[in-house]
Design an enzyme around this catalytic site. Structure first.
Site, PDB file in Angstrom:
ATOM      1  N   ASP A  49     -49.276   9.652   2.748  1.00 13.36           N
ATOM      2  CA  ASP A  49     -49.271   8.564   1.774  1.00 13.36           C
ATOM      3  C   ASP A  49     -50.189   7.435   2.209  1.00 13.36           C
ATOM      4  O   ASP A  49     -50.695   7.417   3.331  1.00 13.36           O
ATOM      5  CB  ASP A  49     -47.851   8.028   1.566  1.00 13.36           C
ATOM      6  CG  ASP A  49     -47.062   7.917   2.879  1.00 13.36           C
ATOM      7  OD1 ASP A  49     -47.682   7.655   3.924  1.00 13.36           O
ATOM      8  OD2 ASP A  49     -45.833   8.092   2.859  1.00 13.36           O
ATOM      9  N   ASN A  66     -33.028   5.363   3.120  1.00 16.61           N
ATOM     10  CA  ASN A  66     -32.513   5.804   1.821  1.00 16.61           C
ATOM     11  C   ASN A  66     -32.808   7.278   1.554  1.00 16.61           C
ATOM     12  O   ASN A  66     -32.601   7.763   0.444  1.00 16.61           O
ATOM     13  CB  ASN A  66     -33.083   4.936   0.694  1.00 16.61           C
ATOM     14  CG  ASN A  66     -34.600   5.038   0.582  1.00 16.61           C
ATOM     15  OD1 ASN A  66     -35.247   5.795   1.310  1.00 16.61           O
ATOM     16  ND2 ASN A  66     -35.173   4.280  -0.344  1.00 16.61           N
ATOM     17  N   HIS A  78     -35.827   8.771   1.806  1.00 11.62           N
ATOM     18  CA  HIS A  78     -37.150   9.115   1.287  1.00 11.62           C
ATOM     19  C   HIS A  78     -37.975   9.859   2.334  1.00 11.62           C
ATOM     20  O   HIS A  78     -37.821   9.658   3.530  1.00 11.62           O
ATOM     21  CB  HIS A  78     -37.890   7.882   0.753  1.00 11.62           C
ATOM     22  CG  HIS A  78     -38.459   6.974   1.797  1.00 11.62           C
ATOM     23  ND1 HIS A  78     -38.097   5.658   1.926  1.00 11.62           N
ATOM     24  CD2 HIS A  78     -39.404   7.167   2.762  1.00 11.62           C
ATOM     25  CE1 HIS A  78     -38.787   5.089   2.900  1.00 11.62           C
ATOM     26  NE2 HIS A  78     -39.588   5.995   3.421  1.00 11.62           N
ATOM     27  N   GLU A 130     -39.247   8.173  -3.257  1.00 12.46           N
ATOM     28  CA  GLU A 130     -38.040   7.365  -3.245  1.00 12.46           C
ATOM     29  C   GLU A 130     -36.906   8.066  -3.997  1.00 12.46           C
ATOM     30  O   GLU A 130     -37.141   8.972  -4.798  1.00 12.46           O
ATOM     31  CB  GLU A 130     -38.319   6.004  -3.895  1.00 12.46           C
ATOM     32  CG  GLU A 130     -39.402   5.187  -3.205  1.00 12.46           C
ATOM     33  CD  GLU A 130     -38.910   4.490  -1.932  1.00 12.46           C
ATOM     34  OE1 GLU A 130     -37.884   4.920  -1.361  1.00 12.46           O
ATOM     35  OE2 GLU A 130     -39.562   3.525  -1.512  1.00 12.46           O
TER      36      GLU A 130
END
Length: 239
Positions: free
Chosen positions: A67, A135, A137, A142
């Site tokens: 990313d 979380n 990811h 996400e």
């Protein structure tokens, strides 16, 4: 899915580096997928040490990063391009023309994502290195109501912004990024995920023991035939 539990991040870094070195020595033109953040840094340090000792050469590998932030100059100290060069690429013999990143500043982000996916189709990743967010990811995929396919532009969640904003002491942290999709990640031949610290324990529990759901993107790794999870005792504390 194979779990490896170690005492600390340094031990994990050495073990993961050994797997990568074994891969590259067996297949010098290996395609490696790299990640950023704190989790892989000990691995990169171990790879640099091995290279300096003549135990491995990276001159024929091809690399892809997961990313990149949008609207952040390529040479900004917080870009993932800069991160990878400072933490690994500047210290080994990888060829710059074989290093691939998503361009977070592309005028047409859809076209940029198609370009990247086409390259990934031509160069199947042998080992994809991953971290995991608190979380759940992976990359910047996400929590959502569906798993993503190819590379795409994502609005970062507030929890991700909160976690990463500590690195942005001059410019505000971008709220968007380009990332490989979960399906793109799952096409890798082998996946290695690293997590350390008690803050990652809930995400690891969801990854290993939870339902396969896009609300915990990392849980999709349960479906991959060749995944190695490297944890310290704190990250593994809920297993």
């Amino acid at each position: 899915m194979i779990l490896h539990i170690f005492n600390n991040a340094e031990e994990i870094g050495k073990a993961v580096a050994n797997l990568i070195i074994e891969q590259v020595n067996e297949k010098p033109d290996s395609v490696l997928g790299f990640a950023t953040g704190a989790s892989p840094v000990p691995t990169y340090k171990s790879l640099i040490k091995a290279y300096n000792k003549g135990k491995v050469s990276f001159k024929d590998i091809t690399t892809f990063n997961l990313d990149e932030y949008c609207d952040l100059p390529k040479d900004d100290k917080n870009s993932y391009y800069t991160f990878m060069h400072e933490n690994l690429f500047n210290h080994i013999d990888v060829k710059e023309e074989n290093v691939n990143f998503l361009n977070g500043n592309a005028e047409d982000t859809d076209a940029e994502c198609v370009r990247y996916d086409d390259l990934l189709t031509e160069n199947k990743i042998d080992i994809q290195l991953l971290g995991v967010g608190r979380n759940g990811h992976i990359g910047f995929n996400e929590p959502s109501n569906k798993f993503t396919k190819g590379s795409f532009k994502v609005r970062l969640s507030q929890s991700t912004i909160d976690a990463n904003s500590i690195y942005f002491d001059e410019n505000p942290m971008p709220h968007y990024a380009l990332t490989m999709g979960t399906v793109s990640i799952m096409k890798s031949k082998q996946i290695i995920l690293i997590a350390t610290g008690r803050g990652k324990a809930d995400a690891i529990d969801g990854l290993v023991n939870g339902d396969i759901t896009p609300s915990c993107p990392a849980s999709v790794l349960q479906l991959h035939p060749n995944v190695h999870i490297f944890l310290d005792k704190a990250a593994a504390s809920l297993l």
